[in-house]
Motif scaffolding. Structure first.
Motif, short mmCIF file in Angstrom:
data_model
loop_
_atom_site.label_atom_id
_atom_site.label_comp_id
_atom_site.label_asym_id
_atom_site.label_seq_id
_atom_site.Cartn_x
_atom_site.Cartn_y
_atom_site.Cartn_z
N ILE A 12 0.83 -1.20 0.00
CA ILE A 12 0.00 0.00 0.00
C ILE A 12 0.87 1.26 0.00
O ILE A 12 0.56 2.25 -0.67
N LEU A 13 1.99 1.17 0.69
CA LEU A 13 2.91 2.31 0.72
C LEU A 13 3.42 2.62 -0.68
O LEU A 13 3.45 3.77 -1.11
N VAL A 14 3.81 1.56 -1.41
CA VAL A 14 4.30 1.76 -2.78
C VAL A 14 3.18 2.37 -3.64
O VAL A 14 3.40 3.33 -4.39
N TYR A 15 1.99 1.82 -3.48
CA TYR A 15 0.84 2.34 -4.23
C TYR A 15 0.63 3.82 -3.93
O TYR A 15 0.45 4.64 -4.83
N MET A 16 0.70 4.16 -2.66
CA MET A 16 0.49 5.56 -2.27
C MET A 16 1.57 6.46 -2.86
O MET A 16 1.29 7.60 -3.26
N MET A 17 2.80 5.94 -2.93
CA MET A 17 3.87 6.76 -3.48
C MET A 17 3.61 7.08 -4.95
O MET A 17 3.83 8.19 -5.42
N VAL A 18 3.15 6.05 -5.67
CA VAL A 18 2.83 6.29 -7.09
C VAL A 18 1.69 7.30 -7.21
O VAL A 18 1.74 8.21 -8.05
N ILE A 19 0.70 7.15 -6.35
CA ILE A 19 -0.43 8.10 -6.36
C ILE A 19 0.07 9.52 -6.12
O ILE A 19 -0.31 10.47 -6.81
N PHE A 20 0.95 9.65 -5.14
CA PHE A 20 1.46 10.99 -4.85
C PHE A 20 2.28 11.55 -6.00
O PHE A 20 2.24 12.73 -6.31
N TYR A 21 3.03 10.66 -6.66
CA TYR A 21 3.79 11.11 -7.82
C TYR A 21 2.84 11.66 -8.89
O TYR A 21 3.06 12.74 -9.45
N PHE A 342 -2.76 -13.90 -1.85
CA PHE A 342 -2.21 -12.81 -2.68
C PHE A 342 -3.34 -12.06 -3.37
O PHE A 342 -3.26 -10.87 -3.62
N PHE A 343 -4.43 -12.79 -3.66
CA PHE A 343 -5.54 -12.12 -4.32
C PHE A 343 -6.25 -11.16 -3.38
O PHE A 343 -6.70 -10.09 -3.79
N VAL A 344 -6.33 -11.54 -2.13
CA VAL A 344 -6.98 -10.65 -1.17
C VAL A 344 -6.26 -9.30 -1.17
O VAL A 344 -6.87 -8.24 -1.16
N VAL A 345 -4.92 -9.38 -1.24
CA VAL A 345 -4.13 -8.15 -1.27
C VAL A 345 -4.43 -7.36 -2.53
O VAL A 345 -4.69 -6.15 -2.50
N LEU A 349 -6.35 -3.73 -2.82
CA LEU A 349 -5.78 -2.57 -3.50
C LEU A 349 -6.76 -2.05 -4.56
O LEU A 349 -6.94 -0.84 -4.71
N ALA A 350 -7.39 -2.98 -5.27
CA ALA A 350 -8.35 -2.58 -6.31
C ALA A 350 -9.52 -1.82 -5.70
O ALA A 350 -9.97 -0.81 -6.23
N LEU A 351 -9.98 -2.29 -4.55
CA LEU A 351 -11.11 -1.63 -3.91
C LEU A 351 -10.73 -0.27 -3.35
O LEU A 351 -11.49 0.70 -3.44
N LEU A 352 -9.53 -0.22 -2.80
CA LEU A 352 -9.03 1.06 -2.30
C LEU A 352 -8.97 2.04 -3.47
O LEU A 352 -9.38 3.20 -3.36
N ALA A 353 -8.47 1.53 -4.61
CA ALA A 353 -8.36 2.35 -5.81
C ALA A 353 -9.75 2.81 -6.27
O ALA A 353 -9.94 3.96 -6.66
N ALA A 354 -10.70 1.89 -6.21
CA ALA A 354 -12.05 2.24 -6.66
C ALA A 354 -12.64 3.33 -5.79
O ALA A 354 -13.27 4.27 -6.28
#
Lengths: 528, 41
Positions: A12-21, A342-345, A349-354
């Motif tokens: 999630i941290l990596v995801y957030m970093m990309v979002i912030f970028y 792994f799918f739950v993760v 992430l997909a739901l968080l994104a949605a």
């Protein structure tokens, strides 16, 4: 759930970093007001399509409506079909192209402004802005619930904290980066959603032994429908409810028509047509948008209904029981207990994104509705004044309202609250918006009449007739001593079925009775 | 059809796919249409 919190936290941290970028990129590319409001009208077709789709499909469509399909069955697939036909094809090809051209000619940067300028009325713009500012927090609130519930369950943190974290992160990039940041992050989030839902579909069918086997198993469960639902007209999860029953009305009028048609008049979606520079971009976006929506709602509704088979085979109960009666928990329960870790993760992430992609657009639309449409154009008659500060304060206040609602709203509310907002938009905006684009004879007075009739008849129906809202609200009871003013089938007919036609009639009658718009102005709005 | 008895459901199921395919075809056929206007605002 077995996934370790550190692993998930890192992802999630990596995801957030990309979002912030991407948010930062939006901030850097935003130079003038038009960039902040409509992304400089230079958006790439792929980004348009995925951003539109990701905004359209929130966690509420996946978790809330997927859960509704778990309770009501595959009849919801009619909504998926409407989402593609109306929500993508008609929206882009019929409405989108004209919206884009008119928006550019009139220099409109928000949906209320397009309407206000077409009808030469600051009142229309101001009133529409206020309506969005007041009611969109309801919709944003439930999207927050959907996102936060999942963060709570998966990351194992407190629900209240989850709501706050989500809100702060999204607010940060919306306020700084404007619509460019919103659309860039949407595109990334949409892509994640696509992958997540594709896996979900495949895993579900594999788990249940293939397409036909899964459907057959679900069909054979029709005798397990709980008595309360059966009495309401539920005939099984692979059958439409019996015609005219309360569940049939709920499914057809509220969910399928309310949301299926309401999408055309969604301010946060309509504004996107003004972000591209030509029709080519809209044509290309249709190619991406159709399959995207199929993978979202088509999959969510199918899987939601099929979760019954899984819960029966593994726990001997139907989904609704497995989720302790709260339809909003059916999809999260199903994912957590049936899918590989792994799918739950990935799905998390997909739901968080949605949630984030929808919320970011809602925040942007609410802020600009109040700051630009209501304050600048209506109250200050076009003067800049404190617009920028007001917009930012408006974003903050409407976000606060959404957060408060996220705490206050009852369970199983996601699908219903989405439908309320979509229905209200359809009644208030659709006749006026349709007339703006397609009927030159429609006048300012006609538009105002339709806006007022649509808004108030819709709210009246919600408050006094439609039992699902009127009874818990209790206004009718307090004023007139009865739960609803009408009885019988009326109490299950959705406001959209009544208010939208009334609003159309008001638009037509009043327009024909008033002086036509000057041909000079029409020439400015339409081509030569 | 597809393990579903009620035609009102399997028709919806199939229509979902057909409409998505329709969108793909429309987008592909019109891929280069509508480039015109870079008109001034």
């Amino acid at each position: 759930m077995a996934v370790s919190t550190p692993v998930l936290g890192t992802i999630i941290l990596v995801y957030m970093m990309v979002i912030f970028y991407l948010g930062w990129l939006g901030y850097k590319k935003t130079k003038v007001n038009e960039d902040y409001m409509v992304a400089g009208r230079q958006i790439h077709p792929y980004i348009l399509a995925v951003s539109y789709g990701a905004t359209f499909i929130s966690t509420s469509a996946i978790v809330g409506f997927g859960g509704a399909a778990g309770a009501l069955g595959m009849g919801l697939l009619w909504l998926a079909f409407m989402n593609i036909l109306v929500g993508i094809f008609i929206a882009f090809v019929v409405f989108g192209k004209r919206t884009r051209r008119m928006g550019r000619r009139l220099g409109a940067v928000t949906f209320p402004e397009l309407l206000g300028k077409r009808y030469h009325s600051r009142f229309i713009q101001g009133f529409s802005g206020a309506l969005i500012g007041i009611f969109m927090p309801l919709y944003a609130g439930i999207v927050l619930i959907g996102g936060a519930r999942f963060v709570e369950a998966t990351l194992n943190i407190n629900y209240d904290v989850a709501v706050l974290i989500l809100t702060v992160i999204i607010a940060a990039y919306v306020i700084t980066g404007g619509l460019i940041a919103v659309m860039y992050t949407d595109a990334l989030q949409g892509s994640l959603m696509f992958i997540g839902m594709a896996f979900l579909l495949i895993f579900t069918y594999i788990e249940l032994g293939g397409i036909n086997a899964a459907h057959t198993a679900l069909t054979s469960m029709s005798d397990m429908v709980p008595e309360t639902l059966a009495n309401g007209g539920h005939l099984g999860w692979t059958a439409m409810p019996s015609f005219g029953s309360p569940i049939w009305w709920n499914l057809v009028s509220t969910l399928v028509l309310g949301v299926g048609i309401g999408v055309l008049a969604q301010p946060q979606l309509a504004v996107r047509f003004m972000t591209v520079k030509n029709d080519k971009a809209l044509n290309r976006a249709v190619l991406v948008g159709g399959p995207f929506i199929l993978m979202m709602t088509g999959v969510a509704f199918t899987v939601g209904a099929l979760s019954n088979v899984y819960f029966l085979e593994n726990f001997g109960q139907i989904s609704l029981v497995a989720a302790s009666g709260n339809t909003d928990l059916i999809i999260p329960e199903f994912i957590n207990s049936s899918m590989p870790d792994f799918f739950v993760v990935l799905f998390m992430l997909a739901l968080l994104a949605a949630a984030m992609s929808t919320l970011s657009s809602q925040f942007h639309t609410m802020g600009t509705a109040i700051g630009h449409d209501l304050y600048r154009e209506f109250l200050k008659k076009g003067e800049l004044g404190q617009t920028i500060n007001i917009t930012k304060i408006a974003i903050a206040l409407t976000i606060l309202a959404s957060v408060v609602l996220a705490y206050a709203l009852p369970t199983s509310i996601i699908a219903t609250a989405t439908a309320i907002f979509f229905g209200l938009c359809a009644a208030a905006f659709l006749p006026m918006y349709t007339g703006a684009l397609f009927w030159k004879r429609m006048t300012r007075e006609g538009a105002i009449a339709s806006l007022l009739v649509g808004t108030f008849s819709s709210l009246f129906w919600l408050g006094f007739i439609h039992a699902k809202e009127a009874v818990p609200l209790g206004i009718s009871k307090a004023l007139f001593g009865m739960d609803t003013l009408l009885t019988g089938t009326w109490t299950v007919v959705d406001p959209i079925i009544v208010a939208t036609p009334l609003s159309f009639i008001a638009a037509i009658v009043v327009s024909l009775a008033t002086k036509p718009t000057s041909s000079n102005h029409l020439e400015k709005c339409f081509e030569k | 059809m597809l393990g579903i008895d009620d035609p009102q459901i399997w028709i919806a199921y199939i229509l979902c796919f057909l409409s998505a395919i329709g969108c793909i075809i429309y987008g592909a056929v019109k891929w280069n249409d509508g480039e015109e206007e870079e008109e001034a605002c």
